[in-house]
Design an enzyme around this catalytic site. Sequence first.
Site, mmCIF file in Angstrom:
data_model
loop_
_atom_site.group_PDB
_atom_site.id
_atom_site.type_symbol
_atom_site.label_atom_id
_atom_site.label_comp_id
_atom_site.label_asym_id
_atom_site.label_seq_id
_atom_site.Cartn_x
_atom_site.Cartn_y
_atom_site.Cartn_z
ATOM 1 N N ASP A 46 31.537 31.976 39.463
ATOM 2 C CA ASP A 46 32.372 33.063 39.239
ATOM 3 C C ASP A 46 33.646 32.742 40.083
ATOM 4 O O ASP A 46 33.645 32.292 41.242
ATOM 5 C CB ASP A 46 31.865 34.362 39.813
ATOM 6 N N TYR A 55 42.359 32.948 43.011
ATOM 7 C CA TYR A 55 41.751 32.416 44.034
ATOM 8 C C TYR A 55 42.271 30.898 44.220
ATOM 9 O O TYR A 55 42.025 30.288 45.385
ATOM 10 C CB TYR A 55 40.019 31.985 43.688
ATOM 11 N N LYS A 66 39.095 35.374 35.788
ATOM 12 C CA LYS A 66 39.565 36.581 35.703
ATOM 13 C C LYS A 66 41.060 36.575 35.711
ATOM 14 O O LYS A 66 41.858 35.519 36.062
ATOM 15 C CB LYS A 66 39.510 37.322 36.947
ATOM 16 N N HIS A 118 41.090 41.396 36.583
ATOM 17 C CA HIS A 118 40.679 41.429 37.955
ATOM 18 C C HIS A 118 40.862 42.814 38.517
ATOM 19 O O HIS A 118 40.001 43.135 39.351
ATOM 20 C CB HIS A 118 41.605 40.436 38.727
#
Length: 282
Positions: free
Chosen positions: A48, A53, A78, A111
């Site tokens: 994931d 990120y 996401k 998200h």
Amino acid sequence: MKSSYDTFRLNNGYEIPCVGFGTWQTPDGETAEMAVSEAIKAGYRHIDTAACYGNEAGVGREIKKSGIEREKLFVTSKVWNTERGYEKTVAAFEKTLADLGLDYLDLYLIHWPASSSQYDNWEEINLETWKAMTDLYKAGRIKSIGVSNFMPHHLEALMKTEVPPMVNQIEYHPGLTQAETVDYCKKHGILVEAWSPLGTGRMLNNETLKSIAGKYGKSVAQLCIRWCLQNGVLPLPKSVTSSRIVENINIFDFEILANDIVEINEMPYFGGSGLHPDRVDF
């Protein structure tokens, strides 16, 4: 669930490995590559990540280097808040796919929901984003689609669309079970995933959890991850430490007794992130 290769079946019939490896707060480059490499070696087949990120490139490089057949790995990413809306979502998806170096995603999530605290037309924004994801799903570019951090009032409009969400990834750990959202999702066939199942480490020193874990000869981390599974929620533990990456997936050789499940379920709030979907400012 008897191993990390066991799966939940999504409402479109697609299979998702029952424990995922989270990469939130994992720096790109060597750290991300090492963590994903160790996770795959340990038996994780579900990775994931997310555009925000900033580590999709490193995650993707290690997926390629692993030598595992693509169809045997489940990869999630996401779309971030700044990329909501139809055209932006499509462009964000293409960038994510390129950064990961993949031909398709197994799961793509919104998200965070657009909410009334920031937008008068929040519902329309979410629907436009969902329409883009639905079209990508129908084109075979994504195998399953869902949301993250959505509460029932955010989900209502999406449930009336051509393709309803298959997954809702929420903050879920002892002391924060989001019962209303979980009950809504289960009622409508949406699989709940747990981000931060260890409360970003805040669960680990809780005396109640330490006492219960001790009864099984397990760590608090293993207890929390197993507890998620026994509640029908898919956990996404994260670590960059090799020993903990292995520990976090070794949760298939014990079962938490019903009375201990109830005690954990009824724990008061502690150790949450404090992030509320209707109050975040990002």
